[in-house]
Design an enzyme around this catalytic site. Structure first.
Site, short mmCIF file in Angstrom:
data_model
loop_
_atom_site.label_atom_id
_atom_site.label_comp_id
_atom_site.label_asym_id
_atom_site.label_seq_id
_atom_site.Cartn_x
_atom_site.Cartn_y
_atom_site.Cartn_z
N SER A 3 0.85 -1.20 0.00
CA SER A 3 0.00 0.00 0.00
C SER A 3 0.88 1.24 0.00
O SER A 3 1.70 1.43 0.90
CB SER A 3 -0.88 0.02 1.24
OG SER A 3 -1.38 1.33 1.45
N HIS A 7 -1.34 -1.36 -4.20
CA HIS A 7 -2.59 -0.98 -3.53
C HIS A 7 -2.62 0.53 -3.33
O HIS A 7 -1.72 1.10 -2.70
CB HIS A 7 -2.66 -1.71 -2.19
CG HIS A 7 -3.93 -1.55 -1.44
ND1 HIS A 7 -5.05 -2.31 -1.70
CD2 HIS A 7 -4.26 -0.72 -0.41
CE1 HIS A 7 -6.03 -1.95 -0.86
NE2 HIS A 7 -5.57 -0.99 -0.07
N ASP A 19 -4.73 3.60 -1.84
CA ASP A 19 -5.81 3.96 -0.92
C ASP A 19 -6.34 5.35 -1.24
O ASP A 19 -5.63 6.35 -1.11
CB ASP A 19 -5.28 3.93 0.52
CG ASP A 19 -5.05 2.51 1.01
OD1 ASP A 19 -6.00 1.70 0.93
OD2 ASP A 19 -3.93 2.21 1.45
N MET A 54 -8.97 8.09 -0.11
CA MET A 54 -9.78 8.48 1.07
C MET A 54 -10.33 9.87 0.84
O MET A 54 -9.61 10.75 0.35
CB MET A 54 -8.92 8.47 2.32
CG MET A 54 -8.21 7.14 2.57
SD MET A 54 -7.35 7.19 4.15
CE MET A 54 -6.52 5.60 4.11
N HIS A 107 -8.35 1.04 -3.77
CA HIS A 107 -9.25 0.83 -2.63
C HIS A 107 -9.95 2.15 -2.31
O HIS A 107 -9.33 3.06 -1.76
CB HIS A 107 -8.41 0.32 -1.44
CG HIS A 107 -9.18 0.12 -0.17
ND1 HIS A 107 -8.55 -0.06 1.05
CD2 HIS A 107 -10.51 0.05 0.09
CE1 HIS A 107 -9.47 -0.22 1.99
NE2 HIS A 107 -10.66 -0.15 1.44
N MET A 145 -12.11 4.40 -0.26
CA MET A 145 -12.74 4.63 1.04
C MET A 145 -13.45 5.97 0.95
O MET A 145 -13.03 6.97 1.52
CB MET A 145 -11.67 4.60 2.15
CG MET A 145 -11.19 3.19 2.46
SD MET A 145 -9.59 3.17 3.29
CE MET A 145 -8.53 3.30 1.87
N MET A 195 -11.48 -6.05 5.72
CA MET A 195 -10.59 -5.11 6.43
C MET A 195 -10.22 -5.68 7.79
O MET A 195 -11.09 -6.11 8.55
CB MET A 195 -11.28 -3.75 6.63
CG MET A 195 -11.47 -2.91 5.38
SD MET A 195 -9.93 -2.45 4.54
CE MET A 195 -9.07 -1.50 5.80
N ASP A 229 -6.45 -6.43 4.54
CA ASP A 229 -5.83 -5.10 4.51
C ASP A 229 -5.85 -4.49 5.90
O ASP A 229 -6.92 -4.30 6.48
CB ASP A 229 -6.62 -4.21 3.53
CG ASP A 229 -6.04 -2.81 3.38
OD1 ASP A 229 -4.95 -2.54 3.92
OD2 ASP A 229 -6.70 -1.98 2.73
C1 DX5 Z 1 -6.03 1.57 5.79
C2 DX5 Z 1 -5.65 1.27 4.38
C3 DX5 Z 1 -4.57 0.30 4.26
C4 DX5 Z 1 -3.26 0.74 4.89
C5 DX5 Z 1 -2.55 -0.48 5.42
O1 DX5 Z 1 -7.23 2.24 5.81
O2 DX5 Z 1 -6.76 0.76 3.65
O3 DX5 Z 1 -4.35 -0.11 2.91
O4 DX5 Z 1 -2.41 1.41 4.02
O5 DX5 Z 1 -1.41 -0.09 6.09
P1 DX5 Z 1 -0.69 -1.06 7.11
O6 DX5 Z 1 -0.25 -2.26 6.31
O7 DX5 Z 1 0.45 -0.24 7.60
O8 DX5 Z 1 -1.69 -1.43 8.16
ZN ZN Z 2 -6.37 -0.18 1.69
#
Ligand code: DX5
Ligand code: ZN
Length: 216
Positions: free
Chosen positions: A6, A29, A31, A33, A62, A64, A133, A171
């Site tokens: 990620s 990956h 993210d 947000m 991903h 969010m 998750m 994740d």
């Molecule tokens: C959290 C993200 C993850 C995050 C994971 O909301 O969706 O993808 O980057 O990071 P680690 O592996 O450090 O928990």
């Molecule tokens: Zn993620």
């Protein structure tokens, strides 16, 4: 077994160089947000589109974000390999699924730690991936919530019993200490942010994680 670093844990001022350090990833990956669905804000579709142009590794986006009905299609149009939306954010999940698919990306559906597998089971046959998750979404570097592990097994058993070809992704808090256990529970795709980016040699860490996942 696929390892998906990620980039939430990467240096956002040097993403091109950071992507080069994880060239052996199966997926990257990304993210996304929106500061509403989760209390954090990252990047949007124009940045994802540029990342797509500078790497040959498939992007695993991903989302969010609230209102995936409005936005998911534009992420799929970046050429991302897969686009995952949150069940909790969708008012019409089937509509989101068809928008992602019609733009040529694979479809992932994510559920938060507090969401039961039963809430998503009726949609699994329409997806390519289920993201379970293992932390509350929003931030990297959190500890894995162990009580979610039975849900991974529940998902894997359901997929097997139905004869479906759907990946189970985990994740949040994934690392050397727990990846074999997560694989044993039924996961096949592993997101790892801090576990990869905290290492000087990221490709070595990716290989270690993959070896452990495949050791079961
Ligand atoms: C959290 C993200 C993850 C995050 C994971 O909301 O969706 O993808 O980057 O990071 P680690 O592996 O450090 O928990
Ligand atoms: Zn993620």
């Amino acid at each position: 077994m696929r390892i998906a670093p990620s980039i939430l844990s990467a240096d956002f001022a040097n993403l091109e160089a950071e992507l080069r350090t994880i060239s052996s990833s199966d997926l990257i990956h990304v993210d996304v947000m929106d500061g509403h669905f989760v209390p954090n804000l990252t990047i949007g579709a124009p940045v994802v589109a540029r990342l797509q142009e500078i790497t040959t590794v498939p992007l695993d986006v991903h989302l969010m974000i609230e209102n995936p009905e409005r936005w998911a299609g534009s992420y799929a149009e970046t050429g991302a390999s897969s686009v995952t939306f949150h069940l909790e954010a969708a008012t019409n999940p089937k509509e989101v699924i068809s928008q992602i698919r019609s733009s040529g990306s694979k479809v992932g559906i994510a559920i938060k730690p507090g969401t039961a597998f039963e809430d998503v089971s009726g949609l699994v046959e329409f997806a390519d991936m289920l993201l379970v998750m293992t932390v509350e979404p929003g931030f990297g570097g959190q500890g894995l919530i162990e009580s979610v592990i039975p849900k991974i097994t529940q998902a894997r058993e359901f997929i097997k019993a139905q004869g479906l070809e759907v990946s189970v992704q985990v994740d949040g808090g994934v690392g050397l200490a727990n990846i074999a256990n997560l694989a044993r529970a039924g996961a096949d795709t592993f997101v790892a942010g801090s576990a990869v980016f905290s290492e000087l040699n990221r490709n070595d860490r990716i290989a270690e994680l993959r070896l452990l996942a495949e050791s079961i």
